[in-house]
Design a protein around this motif. Structure first.
Motif: not given
Ligand SMILES: NC(=O)c1ccc[n+]([C@@H]2O[C@H](COP(=O)([O-])OP(=O)(O)OC[C@H]3O[C@@H](n4cnc5c(N)ncnc54)[C@H](OP(=O)(O)O)[C@@H]3O)[C@@H](O)[C@H]2O)c1
Length: 325
Positions: A187-216
């Motif tokens: 939200f902070t990026a969108l409200s100040t810089l707008g939509k990105p041209v492109d993005l990268e993202a990496k996550a780690t997950f709990f055993d049940n498949g929901v994300d524990a961390t997400c780096d963007m």
């Protein structure tokens, strides 16, 4: 001058955030908590008693159908936002729906279409947008004093109690760090810089498949980047730092809630405090009340396009980290 119309609120889903919202509503003039709805009558009764609500319903639809309710605050887990919002909108109720607005863009589009068909107000409850410190930062960034943003760093991290049955962790309820707290740095990026041209993202997950961390990393024109992070594995500083051509604006710890702002410019540093007498949910609610009184169907701040763009980005990140609900 005429007395403003009293807005009679209803709340659907009486969990943690509903309690905070109910507390803050008591501080707003010409507005009352009129009705509450839970899946359990006893819970509704005790919540209504605690916050002086007139009506306590044992199902959500009865609240939506109550002709005395003007506006409904939806405080259920993400996976129910679409169905709950559409039900209320079809009963011609104005809807303030918690973040994330829904589970994906398709759901958001469906909600907006029903709001438009019924000509009723619909807004995502992204409270940060309305907080005094955040409005101050937006104004400072727009002032031109500091030049353009060259880099944004924003993180949100805390260690929730591990309970795989809670909505924070449960996959069927939209659990995981991205939709729960990652939405704030985005939200902070969108409200100040707008939509990105492109993005990268990496996550780690709990055993049940929901994300524990997400780096963007969000990439913008001219090499501008936003480094964003959400994590359920550590307490992070949870700050938002705008590096600009001529200075730096830092929203201090807990950037998404009422906080302080430190500005470094021309070798000088100043910290700005903001007087906030409520938990902070009163700001979005007062804005919503004013929109309703003036028969608006969309907020000029948290408008439908913004909610669409926010969800478009969340969908994009989920695609990159292969998180499917
Ligand atoms: N803006 C903010 O600062 C903020 C902060 C926290 C959360 N939120 C958002 O608000 C929403 C609710 O979060 P919360 O932390 O309040 O969640 P919570 O404590 O789990 O409460 C959610 C409520 O939804 C209802 N519900 C309906 N179906 C349910 C189901 N199958 N399982 C569990 N609950 C169900 C329950 O109310 P009844 O039993 O009364 O029916 C429950 O108490 C989420 O979308 C979250 O992202 C926003």
């Amino acid at each position: 001058m005429n007395t403003p119309k009293t807005i009679r609120w209803g709340i659907i889903g009486l969990g943690k955030i509903a309690n905070k919202f109910a507390k803050d509503i008591q501080t707003i003039d010409h507005c009352e908590l009129y009705a509450v709805a839970s899946r359990h009558q006893e819970k509704a009764n005790s919540f209504a008693k605690q916050y002086n609500a007139t009506k306590a319903y044992a199902n959500y639809e009865s609240l939506a159908a109550d002709p005395h309710v003007d506006a409904v605050y939806i405080a259920t887990p993400h996976s129910f936002h679409k169905a709950n919002a559409i039900m209320c909108l079809n009963h011609k109720k104005a809807v303030l729906c918690e973040k994330p607005f829904a589970m994906n863009l398709q759901e958001v589009e469906a909600m907006i279409a029903v709001a438009k068909a019924n000509n009723v107000l619909l807004m995502e409850a992204l409270w940060t947008y309305f907080l005094p410190h955040y409005q101050f930062v937006l104004k400072e960034l727009k002032s031109g004093k500091y030049g353009a943003i060259t880099k944004l760093e924003a993180d949100f991290g805390f260690k929730p109690k591990i309970d795989m049955e809670s909505r924070v962790f449960k996959k069927s309820l939209g659990g995981g760090s991205l939709l729960d707290i990652g939405i704030y740095p985005i939200f902070t990026a969108l409200s100040t810089l707008g939509k990105p041209v492109d993005l990268e993202a990496k996550a780690t997950f709990f055993d049940n498949g929901v994300d524990a961390t997400c780096d963007m990393i969000f990439n913008y024109n001219n090499g501008v980047k936003a480094f964003l992070k959400s994590t359920f594995l550590e307490e992070t500083s949870s700050e938002a730092v705008f590096h600009c051509e001529r200075g730096r604006i830092k929203i201090n710890s807990g950037f998404h809630r009422p906080s302080t702002v430190t500005i470094t410019n021309d070798g000088k540093q100043s910290t700005h405090d903001f007087e906030v007498k409520t938990i902070g949910y009163s700001y979005e609610t007062a804005h919503f009340n004013a929109l309703l009184r003036s028969h608006k169907t969309e907020s000029p701040i948290m408008n439908h396009k913004f909610s669409r763009d926010l969800m478009f980005i969340l969908d994009d990140v989920r695609h990159l980290i292969n998180l499917k609900y």
